[in-house]
Design a protein around this motif. Structure first.
Motif, short mmCIF file in Angstrom:
data_model
loop_
_atom_site.label_atom_id
_atom_site.label_comp_id
_atom_site.label_asym_id
_atom_site.label_seq_id
_atom_site.Cartn_x
_atom_site.Cartn_y
_atom_site.Cartn_z
N SER A 39 9.36 5.58 18.13
CA SER A 39 10.39 4.55 18.05
C SER A 39 11.77 5.18 18.19
CB SER A 39 10.30 3.82 16.71
OG SER A 39 11.39 2.96 16.52
N GLN A 40 12.71 4.42 18.72
CA GLN A 40 14.08 4.92 18.84
C GLN A 40 14.79 4.96 17.50
OE1 GLN A 40 15.98 2.46 21.82
NE2 GLN A 40 15.10 3.65 23.51
N VAL A 41 14.26 4.23 16.52
CA VAL A 41 14.87 4.17 15.19
C VAL A 41 13.87 4.74 14.19
CG1 VAL A 41 15.84 2.70 13.41
CG2 VAL A 41 16.22 2.14 15.83
N ASP A 42 14.28 5.77 13.45
CA ASP A 42 13.41 6.36 12.44
C ASP A 42 13.48 5.56 11.14
OD1 ASP A 42 12.59 8.45 14.08
OD2 ASP A 42 14.30 9.71 13.50
N PRO A 43 12.35 5.29 10.50
CA PRO A 43 12.37 4.65 9.18
C PRO A 43 13.13 5.51 8.18
CG PRO A 43 10.16 4.61 10.12
CD PRO A 43 10.97 5.52 10.99
N ASP A 44 13.75 4.87 7.20
CA ASP A 44 14.53 5.60 6.20
C ASP A 44 13.96 5.39 4.81
OD1 ASP A 44 15.38 3.07 5.34
OD2 ASP A 44 17.29 3.19 6.41
N VAL A 45 14.64 5.94 3.82
CA VAL A 45 14.10 5.89 2.46
C VAL A 45 14.11 4.49 1.88
CG1 VAL A 45 14.60 8.31 1.92
CG2 VAL A 45 16.33 6.56 1.45
N VAL A 46 14.98 3.63 2.36
CA VAL A 46 14.96 2.24 1.91
C VAL A 46 13.69 1.55 2.40
CG1 VAL A 46 16.12 -0.01 2.10
CG2 VAL A 46 17.46 2.06 1.67
N ASP A 47 13.30 1.83 3.65
CA ASP A 47 12.02 1.31 4.16
C ASP A 47 10.87 1.81 3.29
OD1 ASP A 47 13.11 0.01 6.50
OD2 ASP A 47 13.33 1.99 7.40
N LEU A 48 10.91 3.10 2.94
CA LEU A 48 9.86 3.67 2.11
C LEU A 48 9.81 2.98 0.75
CD1 LEU A 48 7.70 5.82 1.53
CD2 LEU A 48 9.55 7.38 0.85
N ALA A 49 10.96 2.78 0.15
CA ALA A 49 11.01 2.13 -1.17
C ALA A 49 10.41 0.73 -1.12
CB ALA A 49 12.45 2.08 -1.67
N GLY A 50 10.74 -0.03 -0.08
CA GLY A 50 10.21 -1.38 0.03
C GLY A 50 8.69 -1.39 0.19
N LEU A 51 8.17 -0.46 1.00
CA LEU A 51 6.72 -0.39 1.18
C LEU A 51 6.02 0.03 -0.11
CD1 LEU A 51 6.44 1.20 4.74
CD2 LEU A 51 5.67 -1.08 4.06
N LEU A 52 6.60 0.98 -0.83
CA LEU A 52 5.99 1.41 -2.09
C LEU A 52 6.03 0.30 -3.13
CD1 LEU A 52 7.28 5.08 -2.39
CD2 LEU A 52 4.99 4.31 -1.73
N ARG A 53 7.14 -0.41 -3.20
CA ARG A 53 7.23 -1.55 -4.13
C ARG A 53 6.12 -2.56 -3.84
NH1 ARG A 53 12.00 -4.40 -2.23
NH2 ARG A 53 10.42 -5.12 -0.74
N ASP A 54 5.92 -2.87 -2.56
CA ASP A 54 4.90 -3.86 -2.19
C ASP A 54 3.49 -3.30 -2.38
OD1 ASP A 54 7.04 -5.46 -1.55
OD2 ASP A 54 6.86 -5.17 0.62
N LEU A 55 3.29 -2.02 -2.06
CA LEU A 55 1.98 -1.40 -2.27
C LEU A 55 1.60 -1.41 -3.74
CD1 LEU A 55 -0.38 0.29 -0.92
CD2 LEU A 55 0.88 2.30 -1.74
N HIS A 56 2.54 -1.04 -4.59
CA HIS A 56 2.27 -0.96 -6.02
C HIS A 56 2.03 -2.33 -6.64
CE1 HIS A 56 4.53 3.16 -6.20
NE2 HIS A 56 3.35 3.24 -5.62
N ALA A 57 2.44 -3.39 -5.95
CA ALA A 57 2.23 -4.75 -6.46
C ALA A 57 0.87 -5.32 -6.05
CB ALA A 57 3.33 -5.67 -5.95
N LEU A 58 0.15 -4.62 -5.14
CA LEU A 58 -1.15 -5.10 -4.71
C LEU A 58 -2.18 -4.96 -5.83
CD1 LEU A 58 -1.43 -3.58 -1.11
CD2 LEU A 58 -0.98 -5.97 -1.71
N PRO A 59 -3.22 -5.80 -5.80
CA PRO A 59 -4.31 -5.60 -6.76
C PRO A 59 -5.09 -4.34 -6.41
CG PRO A 59 -4.93 -7.23 -5.13
CD PRO A 59 -3.47 -6.92 -4.87
N ARG A 60 -5.87 -3.87 -7.36
CA ARG A 60 -6.73 -2.73 -7.04
C ARG A 60 -7.79 -3.17 -6.03
NH1 ARG A 60 -8.00 1.13 -12.25
NH2 ARG A 60 -5.89 1.23 -13.09
#
Length: 301
Positions: A111-132
């Motif tokens: 991609s021409q745009v690299d993901p940043d730490v804010v993207d990472l934070a959002g994905l981790l927040r959503d991942l951690h909210a998933l059920p087991r």
């Protein structure tokens, strides 16, 4: 003859042989291939086939369990509509080649745009909210793999191996105490910007080898540590904390888990640090760990 049985490590040459064998077995053309990463696994892109190939270090029972888990997690995340890279399930999974296990994943073009730490934070927040997931996952335990790396270390000074072994012994007690207090939930296990890809404006979380049940702080510590070790700006880290809604450096277990994570990063690098930039970086990290210098700048390789 089996390279793993003969004691050959995961090198560019041995990984390439496993890649060629696995692709031949499933009918993929491996002539035009790019090596993306060589570490715990060898990761190759076959753009013309739309496939990424992961070559595991061996085909032992413990690695087989990890590989099976990676495939299961990918399929489960797809069922949860979570933005993650998918398996290529029209191909056999996994394939054994040259004594190693090989899996096949969808290819995401650069991609021409690299993901940043804010993207990472959002994905981790959503991942951690998933059920087991509805299948068993291992409990976080980074020590067996670190000790396996140390036991198999080649071309590394004995005093370095001994220091890292003793450091693992010292860190494990505090780690076990934290785990007893906070079993946590679903975690990625190796959460950093290098495990993000961007496609059509969407950021994807990749690499599920370390997915486990453990304290969610484990996924946040690499970004917190990056301020000291890898030059992440405090402004970017503040944005990460704001997006996730927690600053892990305020947590009582931060220093103990940071020490374990830094041992993991150093033993990972050690596997391919016999010469060149990796050798220089390994020496730098060892010096900083011996001196307990928590602000010495490290370099991502």
């Amino acid at each position: 003859m089996d390279a793993v049985v003969n004691g050959e490590g995961l090198t560019q040459a041995s990984a390439a042989r496993a890649l060629a064998s696995a692709c031949s077995q499933v009918g993929l053309d491996s002539q035009c291939v790019d090596l993306l990463r060589l570490g715990e696994n060898a990761i190759y892109a076959l753009p013309s086939e739309g496939v990424v190939v992961r070559v595991a270090r061996a085909a032992t029972e413990d690695i087989k369990r990890k590989v099976v888990k990676e495939l299961a997690i990918s399929r489960w995340l797809a069922s949860q509509d979570f933005p993650a890279v998918r398996t290529r399930d029209e191909l056999p999974q996994p394939v054994r080649a040259e004594g190693r296990l090989v899996t096949f994943w969808e290819y995401v073009p650069p991609s021409q745009v690299d993901p940043d730490v804010v993207d990472l934070a959002g994905l981790l927040r959503d991942l951690h909210a998933l059920p087991r997931p509805d299948f068993p996952l291992p409990v976080l335990d980074p020590f067996p793999i670190m000790r396996r790396r140390l036991a198999l270390a080649q071309g590394i000074e004995r005093q370095d191996v001994e220091f890292l072994t003793e450091a693992c012994d010292r860190s494990e007690s505090a780690f076990r105490s934290i785990m007893a207090d906070d079993a946590g939930g679903l975690i990625h296990g190796d959460a950093h910007r290098g495990n993000l890809l961007a496609r059509n404006g969407q950021v994807l979380l990749i690499d599920y080898e370390a997915v486990a049940i453990g304290p969610r702080a484990w996924d946040l510590i690499p970004t917190a540590t990056a301020v000291d070790r890898f030059g992440l700006s405090p402004t970017d880290y503040t944005a990460f904390c704001r997006t996730y809604s927690w600053n892990v450096t305020d947590w009582h277990g931060y220093e103990a888990l940071r020490a374990v994570r830094e041992l993991g990063m150093t033993t990972w690098l050690m596997q391919n640090s016999q010469s060149g930039p990796a050798a220089a970086e390994f020496a730098l990290r060892m010096d900083s760990l011996r001196k307990e210098d928590r602000e010495r700048r490290w370099h991502a390789l």
